[in-house]
Structures are given as C-alpha cells and as structure tokens.
Design a protein around this motif. Structure first.
Motif, PDB file in Angstrom:
ATOM      1  N   ALA A 173      11.568  22.898  51.456  1.00  0.00           N
ATOM      2  CA  ALA A 173      10.469  21.976  51.751  1.00  0.00           C
ATOM      3  C   ALA A 173      10.618  20.786  50.817  1.00  0.00           C
ATOM      4  CB  ALA A 173       9.131  22.658  51.545  1.00  0.00           C
ATOM      5  N   ILE A 174      10.592  19.591  51.386  1.00  0.00           N
ATOM      6  CA  ILE A 174      10.715  18.379  50.588  1.00  0.00           C
ATOM      7  C   ILE A 174       9.414  17.597  50.743  1.00  0.00           C
ATOM      8  CG2 ILE A 174      11.996  16.240  50.237  1.00  0.00           C
ATOM      9  CD1 ILE A 174      14.446  17.724  51.326  1.00  0.00           C
ATOM     10  N   THR A 192       7.580  24.020  58.331  1.00  0.00           N
ATOM     11  CA  THR A 192       7.910  25.426  58.610  1.00  0.00           C
ATOM     12  C   THR A 192       7.402  26.342  57.505  1.00  0.00           C
ATOM     13  OG1 THR A 192       9.893  24.737  59.806  1.00  0.00           O
ATOM     14  CG2 THR A 192       9.801  27.029  59.077  1.00  0.00           C
ATOM     15  N   MET A 193       7.558  25.915  56.253  1.00  0.00           N
ATOM     16  CA  MET A 193       7.208  26.762  55.116  1.00  0.00           C
ATOM     17  C   MET A 193       5.696  26.909  54.960  1.00  0.00           C
ATOM     18  SD  MET A 193       8.500  26.367  51.150  1.00  0.00           S
ATOM     19  CE  MET A 193      10.216  26.406  51.657  1.00  0.00           C
ATOM     20  N   ALA A 251       7.154  30.361  44.895  1.00  0.00           N
ATOM     21  CA  ALA A 251       8.192  29.385  45.208  1.00  0.00           C
ATOM     22  C   ALA A 251       8.738  28.772  43.927  1.00  0.00           C
ATOM     23  CB  ALA A 251       7.632  28.294  46.116  1.00  0.00           C
ATOM     24  N   SER A 252       9.951  28.259  44.044  1.00  0.00           N
ATOM     25  CA  SER A 252      10.551  27.457  42.981  1.00  0.00           C
ATOM     26  C   SER A 252      10.311  25.994  43.333  1.00  0.00           C
ATOM     27  CB  SER A 252      12.051  27.745  42.875  1.00  0.00           C
ATOM     28  OG  SER A 252      12.675  26.811  42.022  1.00  0.00           O
ATOM     29  N   CYS A 271       9.371  16.367  45.273  1.00  0.00           N
ATOM     30  CA  CYS A 271       9.299  17.819  45.050  1.00  0.00           C
ATOM     31  C   CYS A 271      10.206  18.528  46.063  1.00  0.00           C
ATOM     32  CB  CYS A 271       7.868  18.320  45.207  1.00  0.00           C
ATOM     33  SG  CYS A 271       6.686  17.529  44.103  1.00  0.00           S
ATOM     34  N   ILE A 272      11.090  19.364  45.553  1.00  0.00           N
ATOM     35  CA  ILE A 272      11.936  20.207  46.397  1.00  0.00           C
ATOM     36  C   ILE A 272      11.502  21.648  46.163  1.00  0.00           C
ATOM     37  CG2 ILE A 272      14.284  20.929  46.946  1.00  0.00           C
ATOM     38  CD1 ILE A 272      15.256  18.237  45.975  1.00  0.00           C
ATOM     39  N   ILE A 273      11.075  22.305  47.228  1.00  0.00           N
ATOM     40  CA  ILE A 273      10.427  23.620  47.115  1.00  0.00           C
ATOM     41  C   ILE A 273      11.248  24.653  47.890  1.00  0.00           C
ATOM     42  CG2 ILE A 273       8.313  24.928  47.551  1.00  0.00           C
ATOM     43  CD1 ILE A 273       6.878  22.136  47.637  1.00  0.00           C
ATOM     44  N   LYS A 274      11.491  25.783  47.256  1.00  0.00           N
ATOM     45  CA  LYS A 274      12.197  26.893  47.911  1.00  0.00           C
ATOM     46  C   LYS A 274      11.338  28.146  47.849  1.00  0.00           C
ATOM     47  CE  LYS A 274      16.444  29.623  47.937  1.00  0.00           C
ATOM     48  NZ  LYS A 274      17.739  29.900  47.274  1.00  0.00           N
TER      49      LYS A 274
END
Length: 528
Positions: A173-174, A192-193, A251-252, A271-274
């Motif tokens: 997720a960006i 999606t996330m 999440a990270s 923000c880049i989210i995993k």
C-alpha cells in the motif's frame, strides 16, 4: 503451445533406451540433446542453454547424482528429473536434498516421460518469469527512489509520478500524506489492503487508517514514525492498522519525507505499507513444524531405546516360558492343585510381559503403508461390532452419523483401523458408568473428517498436554502407547489429529485425512 526452443538434455548410458526416449520427446516437439555419461553431459551443460534435464542415476565413471549437484551449482533454475531401474527407494531422500525436481522409475513410459518433462518445463518457465518480474520490481523500486529524491519540487508532480508508476503495486500500500497528515494519494494496493476506495479516503486524516485502540498506542507510533522521518530522512515502524470492515492487522510502515527541491520546503510524507499477516502466519507454521519435528525426534529416540530393551527382554522371557511349560509337563501330575495353579500364573505372567514387549517393538517399528481406496464408514462400522462386548459391559450407547456418500480415501487399512480402534476403545473406557459415544464422518473438499466424541470423565489440562507422549497413561493396566501410535499413523498418512476435552464433560477426538495420498509429500517427510 510449446516453444520450439525448449531444449531437453537426456543422459543415459543405454543406447537403445536413450534413443527411444529421445524419439518420444522429439515427437512431442522438444529439442533433444543426448549424452551417454557424466563428461558428455557436463560439456553440453557448459555450452548450451537447456530447459530440463532427464538423468539416469547410474552412469559410467561418475553418477547421475554428481551430475545433479553440478547442475544445481551451475544452473539451479533448470529442473532435473532423475531416473533409475533400481527398485531400492533409499536414495530418494538424497536426490531430493540434492535438488531433484522429479523421480521416474524405469521402465519409463512415453506418457510418464512427456508429463514429467512438461511439468519441468512449466516450472522452468515460472522460475524465469518470477526472476524477470523480480528484476522489473527491483528496477521499478530503484527508479522510484531516484525519482522521489530528484523530483520533489511540487506535491502535484509527486502525485502524477506515483499514480503512473506505483498504482500497479498490489502487494504494497502506497499512501502520501500532506503536512497536515491528510491523505493525498491512495494507490490500488492500499485500496486492496484497507478496503477503502481512494475517492472516499482522499483528504481524510491518516489517523483513520490506524486500528482503534483505547490506549492510543497506534496513533503514538504513527506520530513517532513521522517525527523520526523528518529528523533522519526515513523511519520504519510496526503498527496495528484497521480496515474498512473493522478488522485490524499488523503492518510494516516505512515513511519518507517529501521536500520541495527549490526551497527544501516539506510537502508531506510518502508511506509504503506491507501487511505482515502472512509472514506472521508463516512464522507460526514454522514454529509448529519445528516443535513437531522435535517431538518426532524425541519419540524416535525413545522408541529405539524402548525397542532395544524390549528385544533384550523377549529372549529371556521366551526361555522362561519354555522352562515353565516343561516343568509343568514333567512334574505337574505330582504336584498339588495349588502348586499347579502357581505354575500357570507364572506362565500367564511371562506371556503378559512378552505381549508388552511385543507392543513396544511394534510401536518402534516404522509403519509399512499399503495404500488402497478405503471406506472409513465400513472400517468404523466394523470397529463398533468388534467392540460390542466392551460397549455392553460399560453400558454405552453408540450413535453412528456416517456420511451417506461414503468416506473413501487412499489409506492403509491395517494401520488406520488400529488407530481408530485405539481411539474408540479409549472413548468407551472413559465411560465406566455408561454414557454416549458418537462417531461422525464427513467429507470436506479433498479431506475426510472423523469425529469420536464421548461423554466420559474427560481429561485434566496435564493429561491433555501429555496424551501423545509415549508411555504416559493414567490407566492401571495401560502401557501408554495407544494415542502416540494413533498420532504416528495419522500423521504418516498425511493427516492431522486434534483433541478437545474438559474434566467430567467428555472428550472429542477429530481426525482429518486427505482423500489422496501425496507421494511427494511423503518423500519430503523421509528427508526430515
């Protein structure tokens, strides 16, 4: 359709067999290169790009196993299919550890060969595609980092760039926030996330993405990450975030500040989210696997020691039994009745000890599987009939709830019958003053489920924890091998067993077995 450039290396020292298999592959539109020994094959590997290799284990000078190792070192992405006419399967684990893709016993039929090569080609294709995609993703990531560092003049410019390049990312997720922590970019991966549509979340506070928590820990983590990003240029935190449906996930979150190139003015944060859910599940599964492996190793060591002791005991017991029988035959008619009864008790005790030793030996031996279609409904019905004396003696009411369509799976009848017999007998013995035994079967996609439920005495937490430990028993006459043996059989048949029990409220045993036995999974078990 198959590509004409698909090249198969066929290595076999038998000319006629090599020619026949090569013809099979050529007629299937493969480009086939052949070699008779290790050196010829290695020369081809060094000078030609191949997609799949089919290698005989036994080659002149150097074995096919050594060739497999060389190929894994030089071209690890090429699937290698090993062949042998030797019926001994003991070398299969070593082949798997060396990296073999598949294993074909000789003689190899045309269909089996073509299917195995096709699977290998498909694996090679998928590996190549994966590597290409990884390179592209790495290239995109590097390109993104360079562009963000170089082109931060305007927030709108960052919007266009991120929308064009990053919207294809669905794994990450960006999200872009402005200086007031309002969301100004929300890519497809974020949709999606989190479950939000970009249109409904734009210009909303970023705090809306944080999981609701009365302690406010999530919001504090977000703010701390923002401060660190502003101070050192980058921050990374693990944070609990929330979805549109109310659920949450860990999440990270990596945050990078966006600054104006002209005057170094802050424009916001990237923000880049995993989502770490799958990683945490994998870690949990790995811990379970390690625990099970340690348990199996302990059982194996204990079984070997017990088997050695039992073996040493059986021979003297056999001698004692012969001596006692001989003594009774020789002097039995000269002894009083109570003395003859004493000899009989000695023989009975010796036989009892011998039976115990045999049970220990049987537990320590590996289970030999003879796989065939078995209907568990029939097996369970037979078990109930065999246990009718115990059922009647304990005044137990039995209810069979068997699926009408049958519960057929590829199983070993002898071992699964013994395992289910142990579980059913335990349930009956848990109801000495009467009760109800309910046996249920059902099918779940590619699984068979068996439930054995009793209304007996149940188990304490300590008993439930140790029930699968060898020689652990609460019965005065029990040896403590029934439940460990049942679990051993079920796991070797690639199934699973679970227990639920509460003291004075009964016990339910749930067994799940696959309808089809997967040989490759069994081979993987052998390597552990």
């Amino acid at each position: 359709m198959m590509k004409e450039t698909t090249t198969v290396l066929l290595v076999d020292d038998e000319p006629s067999l090599r020619w026949t298999m090569a013809e099979f592959l050529k007629r299937a539109a493969y480009n086939v290169l052949t070699a008779a020994d290790f050196d010829d094959a290695l020369e081809i590997i060094n000078n030609t790009d191949i997609d799949v290799a089919v290698v005989d284990i036994f080659l002149p000078h150097k074995s096919g196993l050594e060739l497999l190792r060389q190929m894994q070192a030089r071209a690890p992405s090429v699937p290698v299919i090993m062949m042998t006419g030797d019926p001994d399967a003991s070398h299969i684990p070593e082949l798997i550890r060396a990296g073999a893709h598949d294993f074909l016993p000789k003689p190899v039929t045309k269909d089996v060969l073509i299917n195995a090569v096709s699977r290998g080609v498909e694996k090679k294709r998928l590996v190549d595609v994966k590597r290409r995609l990884e390179r592209e993703i790495q290239s995109h990531a590097e390109h993104l980092e360079a562009r963000i560092a170089a082109r931060t003049t305007e927030l709108a410019e960052a919007h266009n760039f991120l929308n064009a390049v990053l919207d294809s990312s669905t794994e990450y997720a960006i999200v872009v926030m402005d200086t007031e922590s309002r969301i100004t970019l929300f890519n497809r991966g974020a949709e999606t996330m989190f479950g939000y549509r970009a249109a409904e979340i734009m210009n909303e506070p970023a705090e809306r993405l944080v999981a609701k928590d009365e302690s406010g820990a999530g919001l504090e983590q977000l703010r701390r990450g923002w401060r660190e990003a502003q101070e050192v240029g980058r921050s990374r935190v693990e944070i609990k975030l929330g979805r549109d449906d109310g659920s949450s996930f860990v999440a990270s979150l990596v945050m990078t500040p966006i600054a104006s190139k002209s005057d170094d003015r802050s424009l916001g944060s990237l923000c880049i989210i995993k989502d770490l859910t799958s990683e945490r599940q994998s870690e949990h599964a790995l811990r379970q696997m390690r625990a099970r492996l340690a348990h199996n190793e302990k059982i194996a060591a204990l079984g070997q020691a017990a088997a050695q002791v039992a073996h040493e005991i059986k021979n003297p017991l056999a001698g004692l039994s012969l001596y006692a029988g001989h003594l009774k035959n020789k002097v039995g008619d000269k002894l009083a009745d109570n003395e003859v009864i004493l000899i009989d008790k000695i023989i009975e005790t010796i036989n009892h000890l011998s039976n115990i030793a045999e049970q220990v030996l049987n537990f320590a031996r590996p289970v030999a599987l003879t796989l065939q279609p078995i209907d568990l409904n029939r097996v369970l019905t037979d078990i109930v009939h065999l246990l009718e004396p115990q059922i009647a003696a304990n005044k137990v009411k039995v209810t069979l709830q068997l699926t009408e369509a049958g519960a057929v799976g590829t199983l070993d009848e002898t071992s699964i019958r013994a395992a289910l017999m142990n579980l059913s007998l335990n349930a009956i013995q848990a109801m000495p003053d009467g009760g109800e035994l309910t046996i249920t079967t059902e099918t779940r996609r590619d699984k068979l489920a068996v439930s054995i439920k009793d209304t007996g005495v149940g188990m304490r937490e300590e008993q439930l924890k140790n029930v699968f430990e060898p020689f652990y028993t609460t019965k005065s006459q029990g040896l403590g091998l029934g439940m460990p043996y049942a679990r051993k059989v079920i796991e070797q048949l690639q199934g699973d067993i679970k227990l639920q029990s509460r003291q004075s409220q009964g016990t339910m045993v749930e067994v799940e077995l696959p309808t089809e036995f997967k040989a490759e999974a069994f081979a993987a078990q052998l390597t552990l």
